[in-house]
Scaffold this motif. Sequence first.
Motif, PDB file in Angstrom:
ATOM      1  N   ARG A  82      12.346  -3.105   0.993  1.00  0.00           N
ATOM      2  CA  ARG A  82      11.205  -2.606   1.746  1.00  0.00           C
ATOM      3  C   ARG A  82       9.943  -3.382   1.351  1.00  0.00           C
ATOM      4  NH1 ARG A  82       8.994   3.027   0.868  1.00  0.00           N
ATOM      5  NH2 ARG A  82       7.085   1.888   1.366  1.00  0.00           N
ATOM      6  N   TRP A  83       8.912  -3.232   2.205  1.00  0.00           N
ATOM      7  CA  TRP A  83       7.645  -3.921   1.989  1.00  0.00           C
ATOM      8  C   TRP A  83       6.697  -3.062   1.171  1.00  0.00           C
ATOM      9  CZ3 TRP A  83       6.956  -8.927   3.077  1.00  0.00           C
ATOM     10  CH2 TRP A  83       7.842  -9.521   3.971  1.00  0.00           C
ATOM     11  N   HIS A  84       5.931  -3.735   0.313  1.00  0.00           N
ATOM     12  CA  HIS A  84       4.943  -3.080  -0.554  1.00  0.00           C
ATOM     13  C   HIS A  84       3.633  -3.859  -0.507  1.00  0.00           C
ATOM     14  CE1 HIS A  84       8.243  -0.896  -2.602  1.00  0.00           C
ATOM     15  NE2 HIS A  84       8.866  -2.055  -2.646  1.00  0.00           N
ATOM     16  N   TRP A  85       2.555  -3.189  -0.924  1.00  0.00           N
ATOM     17  CA  TRP A  85       1.286  -3.868  -1.177  1.00  0.00           C
ATOM     18  C   TRP A  85       1.130  -4.093  -2.675  1.00  0.00           C
ATOM     19  CZ3 TRP A  85      -0.843  -6.147   2.706  1.00  0.00           C
ATOM     20  CH2 TRP A  85      -0.770  -5.597   3.994  1.00  0.00           C
ATOM     21  N   SER A  86       0.536  -5.214  -3.039  1.00  0.00           N
ATOM     22  CA  SER A  86       0.361  -5.574  -4.440  1.00  0.00           C
ATOM     23  C   SER A  86      -0.573  -4.611  -5.167  1.00  0.00           C
ATOM     24  CB  SER A  86      -0.177  -7.005  -4.544  1.00  0.00           C
ATOM     25  OG  SER A  86      -0.269  -7.420  -5.879  1.00  0.00           O
ATOM     26  N   ILE A  87      -1.607  -4.093  -4.480  1.00  0.00           N
ATOM     27  CA  ILE A  87      -2.487  -3.086  -5.088  1.00  0.00           C
ATOM     28  C   ILE A  87      -1.720  -1.774  -5.158  1.00  0.00           C
ATOM     29  CG2 ILE A  87      -4.636  -1.769  -4.842  1.00  0.00           C
ATOM     30  CD1 ILE A  87      -5.860  -4.177  -3.448  1.00  0.00           C
ATOM     31  N   THR A  88      -1.607  -1.216  -6.354  1.00  0.00           N
ATOM     32  CA  THR A  88      -0.697  -0.087  -6.566  1.00  0.00           C
ATOM     33  C   THR A  88      -1.369   1.272  -6.592  1.00  0.00           C
ATOM     34  OG1 THR A  88      -0.896  -0.248  -8.985  1.00  0.00           O
ATOM     35  CG2 THR A  88       0.805  -1.580  -7.935  1.00  0.00           C
ATOM     36  N   GLU A  89      -2.697   1.347  -6.782  1.00  0.00           N
ATOM     37  CA  GLU A  89      -3.360   2.623  -7.014  1.00  0.00           C
ATOM     38  C   GLU A  89      -3.125   3.603  -5.858  1.00  0.00           C
ATOM     39  OE1 GLU A  89      -4.599  -0.234  -7.616  1.00  0.00           O
ATOM     40  OE2 GLU A  89      -5.242  -0.235  -9.707  1.00  0.00           O
ATOM     41  N   VAL A 189      -3.596 -16.966   5.898  1.00  0.00           N
ATOM     42  CA  VAL A 189      -3.897 -16.680   4.489  1.00  0.00           C
ATOM     43  C   VAL A 189      -2.873 -15.700   3.919  1.00  0.00           C
ATOM     44  CG1 VAL A 189      -6.378 -17.086   4.705  1.00  0.00           C
ATOM     45  CG2 VAL A 189      -5.453 -14.798   5.180  1.00  0.00           C
ATOM     46  N   TRP A 190      -2.688 -15.798   2.616  1.00  0.00           N
ATOM     47  CA  TRP A 190      -1.880 -14.798   1.912  1.00  0.00           C
ATOM     48  C   TRP A 190      -2.647 -13.488   1.800  1.00  0.00           C
ATOM     49  CZ3 TRP A 190       2.858 -15.801   2.021  1.00  0.00           C
ATOM     50  CH2 TRP A 190       3.436 -16.984   1.579  1.00  0.00           C
ATOM     51  N   VAL A 191      -1.954 -12.381   1.995  1.00  0.00           N
ATOM     52  CA  VAL A 191      -2.450 -11.054   1.638  1.00  0.00           C
ATOM     53  C   VAL A 191      -1.434 -10.448   0.667  1.00  0.00           C
ATOM     54  CG1 VAL A 191      -3.790 -10.686   3.730  1.00  0.00           C
ATOM     55  CG2 VAL A 191      -1.352 -10.057   3.712  1.00  0.00           C
ATOM     56  N   GLY A 192      -1.704  -9.226   0.194  1.00  0.00           N
ATOM     57  CA  GLY A 192      -0.906  -8.676  -0.894  1.00  0.00           C
ATOM     58  C   GLY A 192       0.401  -8.033  -0.488  1.00  0.00           C
ATOM     59  N   LEU A 193       1.017  -8.490   0.578  1.00  0.00           N
ATOM     60  CA  LEU A 193       2.250  -7.889   1.071  1.00  0.00           C
ATOM     61  C   LEU A 193       3.462  -8.632   0.511  1.00  0.00           C
ATOM     62  CD1 LEU A 193       3.112  -5.608   3.031  1.00  0.00           C
ATOM     63  CD2 LEU A 193       3.213  -7.333   4.835  1.00  0.00           C
ATOM     64  N   PHE A 194       4.394  -7.885  -0.067  1.00  0.00           N
ATOM     65  CA  PHE A 194       5.626  -8.499  -0.568  1.00  0.00           C
ATOM     66  C   PHE A 194       6.797  -7.551  -0.348  1.00  0.00           C
ATOM     67  CE2 PHE A 194       4.329  -5.882  -4.099  1.00  0.00           C
ATOM     68  CZ  PHE A 194       5.495  -5.507  -4.746  1.00  0.00           C
ATOM     69  N   ARG A 195       7.970  -8.115  -0.360  1.00  0.00           N
ATOM     70  CA  ARG A 195       9.181  -7.329  -0.128  1.00  0.00           C
ATOM     71  C   ARG A 195      10.147  -7.531  -1.297  1.00  0.00           C
ATOM     72  NH1 ARG A 195      12.897  -8.345   5.192  1.00  0.00           N
ATOM     73  NH2 ARG A 195      12.937 -10.445   4.292  1.00  0.00           N
TER      74      ARG A 195
END
Length: 310
Positions: A82-89, A189-195
């Motif tokens: 699944r996809w996540h954002w790098s900022i975790t708060e 551009v890169w954003v904080g989305l990763f899988r």
Amino acid sequence: MDWILNPILLSALCSLSSCVLQPEFVLFKEKKTWREAQSFCRENCLDLATIEDLGDIETVLRSVEGQYDDAVWIGLMKGEQRWHWSITEKDFYKKGEREDFIWDIQEDTGFNCGAFNNGTLFVRECITTQRSICFDGGKQGRDQYVHVANARTWIAARDHCRQFYTDLTSVRNDAEYQIIREVAGDQQVWVGLFRDIWVWSDQTLSSFRYWKTGKAVYTPSDGNCGALMKSVSGRWGERLRAEKHPFLCKCGLTMMHLKMTISSQDAVLEENLPAMKNDLLIQIKKELAEKGVNVTELQWKSFVRATKQN
């Protein structure tokens, strides 16, 4: 937070939001497989440890320091990708904002990093080098979004943003899509989305990762569970679940005390105190439930302050 209580009591309380809830991590040195450790933690505590931020990491590393030789199981295992954002708060996202993805074409390319261009998201190979947008939590409004012109891979861009700002930016809602579109211009551009394929045993949706330096966002491997690794100073590595290691359980929550001082000379307060204290416990329990914290027991502890004798 607004308290629906007698005004006499209001000035003596801290708001619930300023009283910190912290997980209690307990290391068990008996070596078990990952599944055995999971069963033990669920039977005797809450679950295998979920680690959600750097504060948890600091707590965990203090609790295991010098007490293991190789690896310690935590609650991380392979599951559904699944996809996540790098900022975790948690408080950074409103309801639904973690999944507010506006894709251009979400091709099943097998790539695991997210880029932004002209108002939509793209899937890209993480080793591609391109510009990035960092998020700066110390600024306000449009100034929070920083266009970094130097081309980097996704991991290098993330590390740069974490070093000089907060992190690679999330894209949470329509307003943020528009701002980032303006800041990025016509650049991809890169954003904080990763899988990745990693999930927590207790089903917490935390995207926090603390892998050893240089590890790719996700690559297939033989390891199927996560562990703290002594060889890389407590960062995480992949191990086979059949291996036997010590393990870390999350065994509960501790809460900082709500502290108040009662003057014995205040007759009105003393007369109404039992009812007011009960009302306050009900209010606190309700607020905790709304934050997703189930409380089985909540009670007052009274301390009598000694008076100085002349």
